[in-house]
Design a protein around this motif. Structure first.
Motif, PDB file in Angstrom:
ATOM      1  N   ILE A  42      -0.488  -1.082   4.293  1.00 28.36           N
ATOM      2  CA  ILE A  42      -1.880  -0.915   3.834  1.00 28.36           C
ATOM      3  C   ILE A  42      -2.726  -0.610   5.070  1.00 28.36           C
ATOM      4  O   ILE A  42      -2.650  -1.328   6.072  1.00 28.36           O
ATOM      5  CB  ILE A  42      -2.386  -2.209   3.151  1.00 28.36           C
ATOM      6  CG1 ILE A  42      -1.618  -2.450   1.848  1.00 28.36           C
ATOM      7  CG2 ILE A  42      -3.885  -2.143   2.890  1.00 28.36           C
ATOM      8  CD1 ILE A  42      -1.986  -3.739   1.136  1.00 28.36           C
ATOM      9  N   ALA A  85      -4.094   1.089  12.936  1.00 25.82           N
ATOM     10  CA  ALA A  85      -4.554   0.927  11.546  1.00 25.82           C
ATOM     11  C   ALA A  85      -5.661  -0.134  11.508  1.00 25.82           C
ATOM     12  O   ALA A  85      -5.527  -1.196  12.132  1.00 25.82           O
ATOM     13  CB  ALA A  85      -3.384   0.512  10.658  1.00 25.82           C
ATOM     14  N   GLY A  98       0.823  -1.195   0.000  1.00 31.19           N
ATOM     15  CA  GLY A  98       0.000   0.000   0.000  1.00 31.19           C
ATOM     16  C   GLY A  98       0.862   1.252   0.000  1.00 31.19           C
ATOM     17  O   GLY A  98       2.084   1.195  -0.197  1.00 31.19           O
ATOM     18  N   LEU A 151       8.071  -0.807   7.594  1.00 31.44           N
ATOM     19  CA  LEU A 151       8.278  -1.850   6.576  1.00 31.44           C
ATOM     20  C   LEU A 151       9.720  -1.866   6.060  1.00 31.44           C
ATOM     21  O   LEU A 151      10.217  -2.919   5.639  1.00 31.44           O
ATOM     22  CB  LEU A 151       7.275  -1.703   5.426  1.00 31.44           C
ATOM     23  CG  LEU A 151       7.392  -0.531   4.447  1.00 31.44           C
ATOM     24  CD1 LEU A 151       8.263  -0.881   3.251  1.00 31.44           C
ATOM     25  CD2 LEU A 151       6.003  -0.145   3.948  1.00 31.44           C
ATOM     26  N   PHE A 152      10.377  -0.709   6.134  1.00 31.16           N
ATOM     27  CA  PHE A 152      11.751  -0.668   5.628  1.00 31.16           C
ATOM     28  C   PHE A 152      12.734  -1.382   6.574  1.00 31.16           C
ATOM     29  O   PHE A 152      13.842  -1.711   6.193  1.00 31.16           O
ATOM     30  CB  PHE A 152      12.177   0.787   5.354  1.00 31.16           C
ATOM     31  CG  PHE A 152      11.306   1.417   4.298  1.00 31.16           C
ATOM     32  CD1 PHE A 152      11.436   1.044   2.969  1.00 31.16           C
ATOM     33  CD2 PHE A 152      10.315   2.329   4.650  1.00 31.16           C
ATOM     34  CE1 PHE A 152      10.608   1.587   1.994  1.00 31.16           C
ATOM     35  CE2 PHE A 152       9.488   2.882   3.685  1.00 31.16           C
ATOM     36  CZ  PHE A 152       9.630   2.509   2.354  1.00 31.16           C
ATOM     37  N   GLY A 170       5.459  -1.969  12.911  1.00 30.55           N
ATOM     38  CA  GLY A 170       6.842  -1.594  12.627  1.00 30.55           C
ATOM     39  C   GLY A 170       6.978  -0.973  11.256  1.00 30.55           C
ATOM     40  O   GLY A 170       6.029  -0.981  10.451  1.00 30.55           O
ATOM     41  N   GLN A 202     -12.867  -0.447   1.395  1.00 32.30           N
ATOM     42  CA  GLN A 202     -12.865  -0.817  -0.026  1.00 32.30           C
ATOM     43  C   GLN A 202     -11.748  -1.803  -0.330  1.00 32.30           C
ATOM     44  O   GLN A 202     -11.852  -2.583  -1.267  1.00 32.30           O
ATOM     45  CB  GLN A 202     -12.690   0.422  -0.918  1.00 32.30           C
ATOM     46  CG  GLN A 202     -13.826   1.421  -0.856  1.00 32.30           C
ATOM     47  CD  GLN A 202     -13.664   2.439   0.258  1.00 32.30           C
ATOM     48  OE1 GLN A 202     -12.753   2.336   1.085  1.00 32.30           O
ATOM     49  NE2 GLN A 202     -14.551   3.412   0.291  1.00 32.30           N
ATOM     50  N   SER A 245      -2.904  -2.194  -2.982  1.00 36.76           N
ATOM     51  CA  SER A 245      -4.099  -1.382  -2.780  1.00 36.76           C
ATOM     52  C   SER A 245      -4.239  -0.449  -3.992  1.00 36.76           C
ATOM     53  O   SER A 245      -3.354  -0.361  -4.836  1.00 36.76           O
ATOM     54  CB  SER A 245      -3.986  -0.576  -1.479  1.00 36.76           C
ATOM     55  OG  SER A 245      -2.938   0.367  -1.614  1.00 36.76           O
ATOM     56  N   ARG A 246      -5.334   0.255  -4.013  1.00 34.71           N
ATOM     57  CA  ARG A 246      -5.643   1.078  -5.186  1.00 34.71           C
ATOM     58  C   ARG A 246      -4.667   2.232  -5.445  1.00 34.71           C
ATOM     59  O   ARG A 246      -4.333   2.512  -6.608  1.00 34.71           O
ATOM     60  CB  ARG A 246      -7.076   1.608  -5.036  1.00 34.71           C
ATOM     61  CG  ARG A 246      -7.495   2.488  -6.158  1.00 34.71           C
ATOM     62  CD  ARG A 246      -8.987   2.681  -6.136  1.00 34.71           C
ATOM     63  NE  ARG A 246      -9.350   3.855  -6.903  1.00 34.71           N
ATOM     64  CZ  ARG A 246     -10.596   4.223  -7.119  1.00 34.71           C
ATOM     65  NH1 ARG A 246     -11.594   3.524  -6.631  1.00 34.71           N
ATOM     66  NH2 ARG A 246     -10.863   5.292  -7.819  1.00 34.71           N
TER      67      ARG A 246
HETATM   68  C1  LIG Z   1     -15.473   3.917  -4.836  1.00 33.16           C
HETATM   69  C2  LIG Z   1     -14.134   3.571  -4.246  1.00 33.16           C
HETATM   70  C3  LIG Z   1     -13.567   2.362  -4.590  1.00 33.16           C
HETATM   71  C4  LIG Z   1     -12.331   1.995  -4.051  1.00 33.16           C
HETATM   72  N1  LIG Z   1     -11.793   0.799  -4.397  1.00 33.16           N
HETATM   73  C5  LIG Z   1     -10.637   0.409  -3.810  1.00 33.16           C
HETATM   74  C6  LIG Z   1     -10.069  -0.875  -4.084  1.00 33.16           C
HETATM   75  O1  LIG Z   1     -10.588  -1.649  -4.894  1.00 33.16           O
HETATM   76  N2  LIG Z   1      -8.916  -1.207  -3.447  1.00 33.16           N
HETATM   77  C7  LIG Z   1      -8.283  -0.387  -2.547  1.00 33.16           C
HETATM   78  O2  LIG Z   1      -7.240  -0.775  -2.011  1.00 33.16           O
HETATM   79  N3  LIG Z   1      -8.801   0.831  -2.299  1.00 33.16           N
HETATM   80  C8  LIG Z   1      -9.930   1.253  -2.906  1.00 33.16           C
HETATM   81  N4  LIG Z   1     -10.417   2.498  -2.650  1.00 33.16           N
HETATM   82  C9  LIG Z   1      -9.556   3.427  -1.885  1.00 33.16           C
HETATM   83  C10 LIG Z   1      -9.651   3.230  -0.376  1.00 33.16           C
HETATM   84  O3  LIG Z   1     -10.708   3.996   0.140  1.00 33.16           O
HETATM   85  C11 LIG Z   1      -8.349   3.661   0.303  1.00 33.16           C
HETATM   86  O4  LIG Z   1      -8.067   5.000  -0.052  1.00 33.16           O
HETATM   87  C12 LIG Z   1      -7.149   2.818  -0.051  1.00 33.16           C
HETATM   88  O5  LIG Z   1      -7.444   1.458   0.120  1.00 33.16           O
HETATM   89  C13 LIG Z   1      -5.974   3.188   0.836  1.00 33.16           C
HETATM   90  O6  LIG Z   1      -4.840   2.524   0.374  1.00 33.16           O
HETATM   91  P1  LIG Z   1      -3.603   2.279   1.326  1.00 33.16           P
HETATM   92  O7  LIG Z   1      -4.039   1.480   2.508  1.00 33.16           O
HETATM   93  O8  LIG Z   1      -2.507   1.743   0.480  1.00 33.16           O
HETATM   94  O9  LIG Z   1      -3.169   3.761   1.729  1.00 33.16           O
HETATM   95  P2  LIG Z   1      -3.345   4.571   3.090  1.00 33.16           P
HETATM   96  O10 LIG Z   1      -4.753   4.571   3.549  1.00 33.16           O
HETATM   97  O11 LIG Z   1      -2.683   5.896   2.860  1.00 33.16           O
HETATM   98  O12 LIG Z   1      -2.520   3.720   4.132  1.00 33.16           O
HETATM   99  C14 LIG Z   1      -1.127   3.594   4.140  1.00 33.16           C
HETATM  100  C15 LIG Z   1      -0.760   2.826   5.392  1.00 33.16           C
HETATM  101  O13 LIG Z   1       0.624   2.598   5.402  1.00 33.16           O
HETATM  102  C16 LIG Z   1       1.090   2.762   6.729  1.00 33.16           C
HETATM  103  N5  LIG Z   1       2.505   3.124   6.626  1.00 33.16           N
HETATM  104  C17 LIG Z   1       3.047   4.294   6.226  1.00 33.16           C
HETATM  105  N6  LIG Z   1       4.391   4.229   6.231  1.00 33.16           N
HETATM  106  C18 LIG Z   1       4.701   2.962   6.619  1.00 33.16           C
HETATM  107  C19 LIG Z   1       5.923   2.262   6.805  1.00 33.16           C
HETATM  108  N7  LIG Z   1       7.114   2.853   6.565  1.00 33.16           N
HETATM  109  N8  LIG Z   1       5.885   0.998   7.225  1.00 33.16           N
HETATM  110  C20 LIG Z   1       4.698   0.363   7.474  1.00 33.16           C
HETATM  111  N9  LIG Z   1       3.501   0.981   7.315  1.00 33.16           N
HETATM  112  C21 LIG Z   1       3.506   2.262   6.885  1.00 33.16           C
HETATM  113  C22 LIG Z   1       0.236   3.850   7.319  1.00 33.16           C
HETATM  114  O14 LIG Z   1       0.216   3.767   8.739  1.00 33.16           O
HETATM  115  C23 LIG Z   1      -1.120   3.557   6.686  1.00 33.16           C
HETATM  116  O15 LIG Z   1      -1.883   2.701   7.520  1.00 33.16           O
HETATM  117  C24 LIG Z   1     -11.642   2.878  -3.178  1.00 33.16           C
HETATM  118  C25 LIG Z   1     -12.240   4.096  -2.843  1.00 33.16           C
HETATM  119  C26 LIG Z   1     -13.463   4.440  -3.371  1.00 33.16           C
HETATM  120  C27 LIG Z   1     -14.076   5.760  -2.980  1.00 33.16           C
END
Ligand SMILES: Cc1cc2nc3c(=O)[nH]c(=O)nc-3n(C[C@H](O)[C@H](O)[C@H](O)COP(=O)(O)OP(=O)(O)OC[C@H]3O[C@@H](n4cnc5c(N)ncnc54)[C@H](O)[C@@H]3O)c2cc1C
Length: 317
Positions: free
Chosen positions: A266, A291, A208, A305-306, A303, A271, A234-235
């Motif tokens: 992630i 989270a 993610g 990830l790096f 922790g 979603q 993730s998206r």
């Molecule tokens: C209609 C609609 C459909 C969607 N469809 C999808 C879908 O199909 N799939 C999907 O994934 N999303 C979808 N989304 C988007 C979804 O709402 C989220 O925005 C998305 O899933 C967030 O992705 P993420 O967890 O990678 O990012 P973020 O929410 O930004 O999370 C990043 C995470 O990484 C952690 N992090 C940061 N740095 C580090 C590190 N160095 N080491 C370890 N952890 C760290 C943070 O604490 C955080 O928890 C959709 C949204 C909408 C509105």
């Protein structure tokens, strides 16, 4: 009308898709409740070998319709309509897939059946009640379907695939297909250009926004190689163009059900969770102990990830 259930199998590029076996389980569940038989239709492709594979425990009859190699809207609509005319089943079950959602509404319209889509469960007790999920699986709704005959599409990966060897009656069905129709399938192209189907993977390493930038992908690829896993995301990773669309897990991506889902950086937005909550074992790596991914994880590593990923690579190597 008979109390039977007719399930329509799905295949692509010469192979039955997992949802076909899941339809058998869902169909058996429903046929037990209606007190009917489970009929299965397989349309196009190598119907003979498909029928052999679909002959699993709980299947009473398999009807093969030999017309075309791949999915075609007009052929499927005509075949299912003709089979419905022959069997007069209480329920037609179809997959809630791209193909299923292409022909199911037309079938329901032609046969004047109520259509309930995206079922994750159902109950039959003198009437059909279908369970659906809304708001990225946060809310469950039950829908009482009117009438006494129904069309239902089921969500993939919600029922286990049927197993065992059955002794179904297998017969060719002449659906009298009119091939002089409007649509023609001219080829198949995988979205995103990749040849990997993450929905078939047993071990997924999924990344993610926590990976911060595209330059950090090689670190994850090393982990993928060390664990012999399949890479997904993730998206935001797909939206940034770092991975192709066919790697996206979630509501607007793919539903996956691996043995192990390793979620790295992630957050666990609804979603995203909608696409991976069926994984057997979920492991999450995240710097934020609050989270939401930790709410569904079986194992969690709080922790960076790096720090964590290099250690995991070393451990696996
Ligand atoms: C209609 C609609 C459909 C969607 N469809 C999808 C879908 O199909 N799939 C999907 O994934 N999303 C979808 N989304 C988007 C979804 O709402 C989220 O925005 C998305 O899933 C967030 O992705 P993420 O967890 O990678 O990012 P973020 O929410 O930004 O999370 C990043 C995470 O990484 C952690 N992090 C940061 N740095 C580090 C590190 N160095 N080491 C370890 N952890 C760290 C943070 O604490 C955080 O928890 C959709 C949204 C909408 C509105």
């Amino acid at each position: 009308m008979s109390p039977d259930v007719l399930a329509v199998a799905e295949h692509r590029r010469g192979e039955l898709r997992d949802v076909s076996y899941e339809l058998l389980t869902a169909g058996r569940q429903l046929a037990d409740a209606t007190g009917g038989d489970l009929h299965v239709a397989v349309i196009g492709g190598d119907t003979e070998s498909f029928a052999e594979e679909l002959d699993r425990e709980g299947v009473d009859a398999i009807h093969t319709v030999s017309e075309g190699e791949e999915f075609n809207h007009d052929v499927y609509v005509q075949a299912v309509e003709a089979l419905h005319g022959e069997l007069d089943p209480q329920v037609v079950l179809m997959p809630n897939s791209v193909n299923g959602l292409d022909y199911a509404p037309a079938v329901a319209n032609r046969l004047d059946l109520p259509l309930a889509t995206d079922a994750v469960d159902f109950e039959y007790d003198d009437g059909l009640t279908v369970t659906r999920e809304m708001y990225g699986s946060k809310v469950e709704t039950t829908v009482e379907v009117g009438g006494d005959q129904y069309a239902v599409t089921i969500r993939g990966a919600e029922w286990p695939g049927a197993e065992g060897v059955g002794d179904a009656d297998v017969a060719e069905f002449d659906a009298d297909i009119d091939t002089d129709t409007g649509s023609t399938v001219t080829g198949f192209e995988e979205v995103g250009g990749g040849d990997v189907d993450i929905s078939e993977a047993d071990f997924i390493v999924s990344i993610g926004r926590g990976i911060e930038e595209e330059d950090n992908l090689p670190l994850i690829e090393d982990l993928v190689e060390a664990t012999d896993a399949t890479l997904a995301s993730s998206r935001p990773i797909v939206d940034s163009g770092w991975l192709p669309k066919n790697r996206q897990v979630g509501q607007s991506g793919k539903v996956v059900t691996p043995d192990v889902y390793l979620a790295i950086g992630i957050s666990g937005a609804v979603q995203h969770v909608a696409g991976m909550k069926g994984s057997d074992t979920i492991i999450a790596v995240n710097t934020d102990p609050n989270a939401p991914i930790f709410d569904i994880a079986d194992y969690g590593i709080v922790g960076d990830l790096f720090d964590v990923v290099p250690e995991l690579i070393e451990e696996f190597e």
